[in-house]
Design a protein around this motif. Structure first.
Motif, short mmCIF file in Angstrom:
data_model
loop_
_atom_site.label_atom_id
_atom_site.label_comp_id
_atom_site.label_asym_id
_atom_site.label_seq_id
_atom_site.Cartn_x
_atom_site.Cartn_y
_atom_site.Cartn_z
N UNK A 6 0.87 -1.17 0.00
CA UNK A 6 0.00 0.00 0.00
C UNK A 6 0.91 1.22 0.00
N UNK A 7 0.80 2.03 -1.06
CA UNK A 7 1.74 3.15 -1.21
C UNK A 7 1.00 4.48 -1.30
N UNK A 8 1.18 5.31 -0.29
CA UNK A 8 0.66 6.68 -0.30
C UNK A 8 -0.80 6.78 -0.73
N UNK A 9 -1.64 5.91 -0.20
CA UNK A 9 -3.03 5.88 -0.64
C UNK A 9 -3.86 7.01 0.01
N UNK A 20 -5.51 9.30 4.29
CA UNK A 20 -4.46 10.25 3.96
C UNK A 20 -3.10 9.57 3.96
N UNK A 21 -2.49 9.50 2.79
CA UNK A 21 -1.10 9.07 2.68
C UNK A 21 -0.80 7.77 3.44
N UNK A 41 -10.87 4.89 9.42
CA UNK A 41 -10.59 4.52 8.04
C UNK A 41 -10.01 3.14 7.88
N UNK A 42 -9.99 2.34 8.96
CA UNK A 42 -9.36 1.03 8.85
C UNK A 42 -10.14 0.07 7.95
N UNK A 57 -5.84 8.33 -4.85
CA UNK A 57 -4.42 8.68 -4.83
C UNK A 57 -3.61 7.48 -4.40
N UNK A 58 -2.40 7.37 -4.93
CA UNK A 58 -1.49 6.32 -4.50
C UNK A 58 -1.72 5.00 -5.22
#
Lengths: 244, 222
Positions: A6-9, A20-21, A41-42, A57-58
């Motif tokens: 998971x990258x910068x989502x 956020x990120x 947000x989990x 994003x991400x």
């Protein structure tokens, strides 16, 4: 290559930013527990992993395949990622056996005998063989969740996602579900699990991720998380849920 | 006092005048129900999609059909199709197509409510197993939606059966027409219309009793 990356989502509902990120990864065979207060947000994050929720994003890669990319065959990707929901989501109009075979038959193209055989073996494993002919409505919550785990396993997943698998259960049914999950961990299943069961996290997790307001606040090895969580927010959270 | 005489309505008269019409009304009802539910389900899925180019035509269709009296749709379709295709369609065929198209608008609203009654988690569970949109609808959502909506769908079908009498506008030979012709030939219009009303009542009332029974037996799945 990690199983899940998971990258910068980042994710928004209209103006409101829910993620956020977020950056983390799950290696093959690892068990990651995601916790945090409600609304952190989990659940959204774990639903992004198999593309049930879109993100803006991400990047998320499952075994190197990008979940968000338009060219990705999402159904195929999802068929390899098992998911267990808070409210079980068994199909109420199908018998337990049909619940266990529908994905195998319609998605994996297995024939009915093969699928039934596999479904019944898994049902045996979660201790519910005797209930094969029943309908979901005739089972208790804990039993339904065990069937739901068996349904996901029937697809021979490369990893499993659990979205608060015990939070809709009566207290006395929580353990029967956790037992099945611990068994899975013992067999080496890669797991990402949103849960508040800190006992479970202590017992089997490799890492614990703590989320708050859409951010990953803490991403630490289990020993460090339960020993000395760095963030104040995580300390508060832990002291609250471990109080009693 | 009314001087009523029903003696002329012998089984022979009923079978030669009324039976043919009854069978047509029945056929029209069943065909329009099957076609209407199929088309209606498609329209409902279109309206529930996220694509404006699917939502808009389906919504326009449903809203238009629901805003025009059925008898006008029957008439216009019967009159316009020969103009467009150059050959007449026949009252019976015309009626079947019209009723299917018209009822689809009503069935689509029922199916839309039915589909929306299924929790979102069910769709997610279908997707999570790797099912496509089509498979999730076919295997998971629609079977449950049909089951939940069965009493309402059947109630609509009873209304449809009553509405088939509107084909008098284009002269199709239905149940009512059968009685009407018998009444004319024996010069007993009041008696035949009375019997016709009783026949419609008995059929529709007993069907709605059956639907009530069914409703009690089917628990709504949530």
């Amino acid at each position: 290559m990690p199983m899940i990356e998971i990258k910068n989502v980042g994710k928004w509902y209209g103006e409101f930013q829910v993620l956020t990120d977020c950056t983390t990864q799950v290696e093959k065979g690892e068990v990651i527990v995601v916790c945090g207060p409600s609304g952190s947000g989990k659940s959204t994050l774990i639903k992004c992993v198999n593309g049930l929720e879109p993100f803006q994003q991400g990047k998320i890669l499952v075994k190197g395949i990008s979940v968000g990319a338009p060219a990705t065959n999402l159904p195929k990707l999802r068929s390899q990622v098992g998911m267990v929901f808070q409210h079980f989501e068994l199909f109420p109009h199908m018998s337990i056996t049909e619940n266990l075979t529908i994905g195998q038959i319609k998605v994996l193209g297995r024939n009915k005998d093969e699928a039934t055989d596999k479904g019944l073996r898994l049902l045996d494993r979660v201790g519910l063989r005797a209930h094969a002919h029943k309908f979901p409505g005739e089972l208790s919550g804990g039993q339904q969740q065990r069937v739901a785990i068996a349904r996901a396993l029937a697809m021979d997943p490369i990893c499993m996602l659990f979205d608060e698998p015990t939070s809709a259960l009566d207290p006395e049914m929580i353990n029967e579900v956790l037992d099945v999950m611990v068994e899975l961990v013992r067999e080496g299943m890669t797991m990402m699990c949103v849960t508040h069961e800190m006992g479970f996290a202590r017992k089997v997790a490799n890492r614990v991720i703590f989320m708050d307001q859409g951010r990953i606040v803490e991403d630490a090895a289990k020993e460090d998380f339960f020993g000395t969580p760095r963030s104040e927010r995580a300390q508060q959270f832990l002291s609250k849920i471990l109080q009693h | 006092m009314l001087n009523l005489d029903f003696a002329f309505l012998t089984p022979e008269v009923l079978s030669s005048y009324v039976l043919k019409g009854f069978l047509f009304s029945l056929q029209l009802t069943v065909l329009a129900m099957l076609g209407g539910v199929a088309l209606g389900t498609l329209l409902a899925l279109m309206r529930l999609s996220s694509k404006p180019w699917l939502i808009m035509p389906a919504a326009a269709y449903v809203n238009t059909m629901r805003s025009i009296p059925l008898v006008m749709v029957i008439l216009w379709f019967f009159l316009l199709i020969p103009l467009a295709t150059g050959r007449p369609l026949g009252a019976e065929t015309s009626a079947m197509i019209t009723f299917t198209l018209f009822e689809a608008a009503y069935y689509s609203e029922i199916m839309r409510a039915g589909i929306q009654s299924i929790p979102k988690g069910q769709v997610a569970a279908g997707y999570a197993l790797g099912m496509t949109y089509g498979q999730t609808m076919r295997e998971v959502v629609l079977p449950q939606a049909f089951r939940n909506m069965l009493p309402v769908l059947l109630t609509q079908t009873i209304i449809l059966f009553q509405d088939t009498s509107l084909v008098y506008a284009i002269g199709a030979y239905d149940l009512l027409k059968g009685f009407e012709i018998a009444g004319k030939n024996f010069n007993r219009p009041v008696e035949t219309y009375l019997v016709a009303a009783v026949v419609y009542f008995v059929i529709c009332f007993s069907l709605s009793m059956l639907v009530k029974q069914l409703q009690r037996r089917i628990a709504i799945i949530r």
